[in-house]
Design a protein around this motif. Structure first.
Motif, PDB file in Angstrom:
ATOM      1  N   CYS A  18      -0.408  -3.717  -0.793  1.00 19.32           N
ATOM      2  CA  CYS A  18       0.381  -2.967   0.114  1.00 19.32           C
ATOM      3  C   CYS A  18       2.090  -2.343  -0.543  1.00 19.32           C
ATOM      4  O   CYS A  18       2.513  -2.977  -1.565  1.00 19.32           O
ATOM      5  CB  CYS A  18       0.726  -3.400   1.241  1.00 19.32           C
ATOM      6  N   LEU A  26       4.429  -2.085   1.401  1.00 10.95           N
ATOM      7  CA  LEU A  26       6.043  -2.030   1.911  1.00 10.95           C
ATOM      8  C   LEU A  26       6.271  -3.403   0.958  1.00 10.95           C
ATOM      9  O   LEU A  26       7.099  -4.295   1.760  1.00 10.95           O
ATOM     10  CB  LEU A  26       5.609  -2.249   3.157  1.00 10.95           C
ATOM     11  N   PHE A  27       4.876  -4.470   0.248  1.00  7.27           N
ATOM     12  CA  PHE A  27       5.218  -5.228   0.131  1.00  7.27           C
ATOM     13  C   PHE A  27       6.742  -5.485  -0.950  1.00  7.27           C
ATOM     14  O   PHE A  27       6.350  -5.224  -1.787  1.00  7.27           O
ATOM     15  CB  PHE A  27       4.271  -5.888  -0.614  1.00  7.27           C
ATOM     16  N   MET A  58       6.911  -6.546   8.930  1.00  4.62           N
ATOM     17  CA  MET A  58       6.552  -5.389   9.432  1.00  4.62           C
ATOM     18  C   MET A  58       5.318  -5.480   9.735  1.00  4.62           C
ATOM     19  O   MET A  58       4.840  -5.004  10.762  1.00  4.62           O
ATOM     20  CB  MET A  58       6.242  -4.195   8.496  1.00  4.62           C
ATOM     21  N   GLY A  59       4.705  -6.431   9.617  1.00  4.10           N
ATOM     22  CA  GLY A  59       3.028  -6.480  10.017  1.00  4.10           C
ATOM     23  C   GLY A  59       2.773  -8.394  10.217  1.00  4.10           C
ATOM     24  O   GLY A  59       3.819  -9.642   8.660  1.00  4.10           O
ATOM     25  N   SER A  60       2.157  -8.915  10.323  1.00  2.00           N
ATOM     26  CA  SER A  60       1.643 -10.616  10.518  1.00  2.00           C
ATOM     27  C   SER A  60       1.725 -11.451  10.139  1.00  2.00           C
ATOM     28  O   SER A  60       1.768 -12.007   9.541  1.00  2.00           O
ATOM     29  CB  SER A  60       0.434 -10.331  11.849  1.00  2.00           C
ATOM     30  N   CYS A  61       0.695 -10.757   9.037  1.00  2.39           N
ATOM     31  CA  CYS A  61       0.870 -10.874   7.559  1.00  2.39           C
ATOM     32  C   CYS A  61       2.567 -11.596   6.493  1.00  2.39           C
ATOM     33  O   CYS A  61       1.668 -12.325   5.397  1.00  2.39           O
ATOM     34  CB  CYS A  61      -0.419 -10.788   6.855  1.00  2.39           C
ATOM     35  N   MET A  62       3.112 -11.247   6.913  1.00  2.00           N
ATOM     36  CA  MET A  62       4.312 -11.243   6.696  1.00  2.00           C
ATOM     37  C   MET A  62       5.669 -12.446   7.209  1.00  2.00           C
ATOM     38  O   MET A  62       6.072 -13.406   6.696  1.00  2.00           O
ATOM     39  CB  MET A  62       5.201 -11.176   6.395  1.00  2.00           C
ATOM     40  N   ILE A  87      -5.800  -6.975   3.609  1.00  4.52           N
ATOM     41  CA  ILE A  87      -5.914  -8.127   3.513  1.00  4.52           C
ATOM     42  C   ILE A  87      -7.284  -9.316   3.987  1.00  4.52           C
ATOM     43  O   ILE A  87      -7.100  -9.705   3.539  1.00  4.52           O
ATOM     44  CB  ILE A  87      -4.495  -8.293   3.890  1.00  4.52           C
ATOM     45  N   CYS A 146       9.112  -5.085   3.619  1.00  2.21           N
ATOM     46  CA  CYS A 146       8.832  -5.609   4.680  1.00  2.21           C
ATOM     47  C   CYS A 146       8.877  -7.215   3.520  1.00  2.21           C
ATOM     48  O   CYS A 146       8.683  -7.617   2.489  1.00  2.21           O
ATOM     49  CB  CYS A 146       7.198  -5.605   4.300  1.00  2.21           C
ATOM     50  N   CYS A 190       0.550 -12.104   2.921  1.00  6.65           N
ATOM     51  CA  CYS A 190       1.109 -11.323   2.314  1.00  6.65           C
ATOM     52  C   CYS A 190       3.272 -13.223   2.383  1.00  6.65           C
ATOM     53  O   CYS A 190       3.195 -12.946   0.555  1.00  6.65           O
ATOM     54  CB  CYS A 190       2.136 -10.125   2.905  1.00  6.65           C
ATOM     55  N   CYS A 199       0.596  -0.706   7.338  1.00 10.24           N
ATOM     56  CA  CYS A 199       0.632  -2.209   7.216  1.00 10.24           C
ATOM     57  C   CYS A 199      -0.852  -2.510   7.159  1.00 10.24           C
ATOM     58  O   CYS A 199      -2.317  -1.167   7.102  1.00 10.24           O
ATOM     59  CB  CYS A 199       1.410  -3.093   8.120  1.00 10.24           C
ATOM     60  N   GLU A 200      -0.696  -3.134   5.755  1.00  8.42           N
ATOM     61  CA  GLU A 200      -2.510  -2.905   5.002  1.00  8.42           C
ATOM     62  C   GLU A 200      -3.000  -4.197   5.468  1.00  8.42           C
ATOM     63  O   GLU A 200      -4.072  -5.222   4.564  1.00  8.42           O
ATOM     64  CB  GLU A 200      -2.443  -3.514   3.594  1.00  8.42           C
ATOM     65  N   CYS A 201      -2.557  -5.207   6.437  1.00 12.53           N
ATOM     66  CA  CYS A 201      -2.714  -6.133   6.982  1.00 12.53           C
ATOM     67  C   CYS A 201      -3.973  -6.222   7.392  1.00 12.53           C
ATOM     68  O   CYS A 201      -5.062  -7.571   7.366  1.00 12.53           O
ATOM     69  CB  CYS A 201      -2.027  -6.702   8.125  1.00 12.53           C
TER      70      CYS A 201
END
Ligand code: SF4
Length: 381
Positions: free
Chosen positions: A338, A340-341, A351-355, A328, A345, A362, A323-325
């Motif tokens: 990322c 996974l984007f 998978m991460g909080s930005c999504m 980002i 995700c 994201c 995760c690249e949050c």
């Protein structure tokens, strides 16, 4: 809708875009950070980035309350509900943020934890009154906008001498995060995030006023324009920033003059300082530990502090490896960087909080298709 449509007028948007295009200097680049997730959402939703000339680049900042909430804090809330049997109340978006052991508050609820979504801090207080035999904890997150309501419910709980209500306080502060970004290696030394100015958040500024940003303008020579969240607000703020840069000015300007003053809301500030004090340090997702960047409950209201009541000790937990949050949220990478984007995700399976939240970079890119190779011209909008 009156007072909304006027700020979404396409012809006016095209007019401001044309002015920005006419005023940018072809020999320079302009990089502006929109601090707040509300602006990130508006930029994606209304295609503002596509309206801007190539010389202007918008960088997403860390001002999304759900995105900056570290896993360790969500683990604490889950622990209170699962292990201590308390009712944990929180805002909707917080429910889906991934935590440790593939859990989230939503998944913990499916495992039997009593976790309830509320629309306001006052709802949590009501639940506490209705369940006197149960411990009720309000998991309080957010920037200066959501802090005053939390302060008020703590004051009210003290007035009513409620014995079963407490708050897990994770409120964070905008100016400290901006300072941290300006002090970061990426901005100061490496130049990987060249920031020429900030679009400041209107709702936060209604509470704290425009005064706290003057430090950035004076000390770091960075212009700040406080802006509303409608597309014309954002477009006008960008034009104001371009003009400041062109004229070599670094000032705090207020685009959202319809509600923001220099002093802010003094009654709200009084309530907040009565109940809360600064934490020496607080971990932010993506930014790491940021000194004096969050609030804790004062000793006078210790009875309503969930950290003291449940003897919680914070344990930092790393994010998902891919995760690249973090990058980002510091403006170093874009959602599309990322792997996974949009594949592993998505907003349905973050998978991460930005999504998670619609304010997350994201989620905003994914929801409005800004990651697709679409080139929209000013004429075509
Ligand atoms: S796409 Fe998902 S995994 Fe990748 S940075 Fe965004 S939230 Fe993290």
């Amino acid at each position: 809708m009156k007072y909304v449509d006027e700020f979404r007028d396409g012809a006016l948007a095209r007019g401001i875009a044309a002015r920005i295009a006419a005023e940018v200097r072809p020999d320079r680049r302009y990089s502006f950070m929109e601090f707040c997730g509300g602006h990130t959402h508006a930029i994606s939703r209304y295609g503002i980035a596509e309206l801007l000339p190539t010389e202007v680049r918008m960088i997403h900042g860390p001002g999304c309350p759900v995105c900056v909430l570290p896993i360790g804090r969500i683990d604490q809330a889950i622990g209170i509900a699962l292990d201590q049997g308390a009712i944990v109340c929180t805002y909707g978006d917080t429910m889906r943020v991934p935590a440790s052991d593939s859990l989230s508050l939503m998944k913990a609820k499916a495992r039997g934890a009593d976790i309830r979504m509320v629309y306001s801090a006052a709802d949590a207080l009501k639940i506490a009154r209705e369940n006197p035999a149960r411990e009720v904890v309000f998991f309080a997150i957010g920037f200066e906008t959501t802090t005053p309501p939390t302060a008020l419910v703590i004051q009210q709980a003290a007035k009513e001498d409620l014995k079963n209500f407490s708050v897990l306080c994770c409120h964070v502060l905008t100016p400290s995060a901006i300072t941290h970004i300006l002090e970061s290696a990426e901005v100061r030394q490496y130049g990987t995030v060249p920031i020429d100015g900030f679009v400041g958040p209107a709702h936060v500024s209604i509470v704290i006023g425009s005064g706290p940003y003057e430090h950035f303008a004076e000390e770091y020579r960075k212009p700040v324009v406080i802006a509303g969240f409608e597309p014309l607000d954002v477009m006008q703020a960008i034009l104001m920033l371009v003009r400041q840069v062109n004229e070599g000015r670094a000032e705090v300007e207020n685009q959202f003059a319809r509600a923001v003053t220099r002093e802010g809301n003094l009654a709200a500030q009084r309530a907040v300082s009565d109940v809360f004090e600064l934490r020496e340090r607080f971990e932010w997702r993506g930014l790491g530990e940021v000194p004096y960047s969050a609030l804790k409950i004062r000793a006078a209201y210790a009875a309503f502090d969930a950290e003291r009541r449940f003897e919680l000790h914070y344990k930092a937990v790393p994010d998902h490896k891919q995760c690249e949050c973090g990058a980002i949220l510091r403006g170093v990478k874009k959602p599309t960087d990322c792997k996974l984007f949009g594949t592993v995700c998505t907003p349905e399976n973050p998978m991460g909080s930005c999504m998670v939240s619609s304010e997350g970079a994201c989620a905003a890119h994914y929801s409005y298709g800004r990651f697709r190779d679409v080139k929209v011209t000013v004429e075509a909008v």
